[in-house]
Design a protein around this motif. Structure first.
Motif, PDB file in Angstrom:
ATOM      1  N   GLU A   1      -6.179  -4.535 -11.650  1.00  0.00           N
ATOM      2  CA  GLU A   1      -5.679  -5.451 -10.624  1.00  0.00           C
ATOM      3  C   GLU A   1      -4.181  -5.677 -10.764  1.00  0.00           C
ATOM      4  O   GLU A   1      -3.475  -5.828  -9.772  1.00  0.00           O
ATOM      5  CB  GLU A   1      -6.436  -6.773 -10.667  1.00  0.00           C
TER       6      GLU A   1
ATOM      7  N   HIS B   1      -2.347  -3.010  -8.871  1.00  0.00           N
ATOM      8  CA  HIS B   1      -2.242  -3.303  -7.436  1.00  0.00           C
ATOM      9  C   HIS B   1      -1.147  -4.340  -7.181  1.00  0.00           C
ATOM     10  O   HIS B   1      -0.357  -4.202  -6.243  1.00  0.00           O
ATOM     11  CB  HIS B   1      -3.566  -3.843  -6.891  1.00  0.00           C
TER      12      HIS B   1
ATOM     13  N   SER C   1     -10.008  -9.699  -6.272  1.00  0.00           N
ATOM     14  CA  SER C   1      -9.345  -8.860  -5.273  1.00  0.00           C
ATOM     15  C   SER C   1      -7.944  -9.385  -4.979  1.00  0.00           C
ATOM     16  O   SER C   1      -7.652 -10.558  -5.169  1.00  0.00           O
ATOM     17  CB  SER C   1     -10.162  -8.798  -3.984  1.00  0.00           C
TER      18      SER C   1
ATOM     19  N   ILE D   1      -0.421   1.582  -2.981  1.00  0.00           N
ATOM     20  CA  ILE D   1      -1.037   0.363  -3.507  1.00  0.00           C
ATOM     21  C   ILE D   1      -2.483   0.634  -3.914  1.00  0.00           C
ATOM     22  O   ILE D   1      -2.933   0.190  -4.978  1.00  0.00           O
ATOM     23  CB  ILE D   1      -0.953  -0.773  -2.471  1.00  0.00           C
ATOM     24  N   ALA D   2      -3.204   1.380  -3.101  1.00  0.00           N
ATOM     25  CA  ALA D   2      -4.601   1.684  -3.406  1.00  0.00           C
ATOM     26  C   ALA D   2      -4.743   2.548  -4.652  1.00  0.00           C
ATOM     27  O   ALA D   2      -5.636   2.343  -5.471  1.00  0.00           O
ATOM     28  CB  ALA D   2      -5.256   2.376  -2.214  1.00  0.00           C
TER      29      ALA D   2
ATOM     30  N   GLY E   1      -3.730   1.023  -8.589  1.00  0.00           N
ATOM     31  CA  GLY E   1      -4.691   0.234  -9.367  1.00  0.00           C
ATOM     32  C   GLY E   1      -5.386   1.067 -10.438  1.00  0.00           C
ATOM     33  O   GLY E   1      -5.358   0.727 -11.613  1.00  0.00           O
TER      34      GLY E   1
END
Length: 78
Positions: free
Chosen positions: A16, A19, A47, A62-63, A66
């Motif tokens: 996390e 991200h 999230s 960004i995806a 992580g």
């Protein structure tokens, strides 16, 4: 057993955090507020929520960042 669960929690936090770091860098490049995202924590999930970027490449970064961030940290620490 404690080592297993502490390792699992560490990996989730690093995932996390990856991200979050990617969102912060993309926010800087878009001249948005750096902390323009929300962290949602529930019993079943964690999230990161943010406004989508117009550039789909930034959303993809960004995806992907992580899962890549814990790998980068593990390579740097070894």
């Amino acid at each position: 057993m404690i080592l297993y669960f502490s390792s699992l929690i560490s990996i989730i936090i690093l995932h996390e955090l990856g991200h979050i770091i990617a969102v912060m860098f993309c926010n800087i490049s878009e001249k948005r507020l750096i902390f323009d995202f929300r962290i949602s924590v529930s019993a079943k999930s964690i999230s990161i929520n943010h406004k989508k970027f117009k550039n789909p490449l930034k959303n993809a970064i960004i995806a992907v960042f992580g899962p890549i961030f814990p790998i980068i940290i593990s390579v740097l620490l070894n």
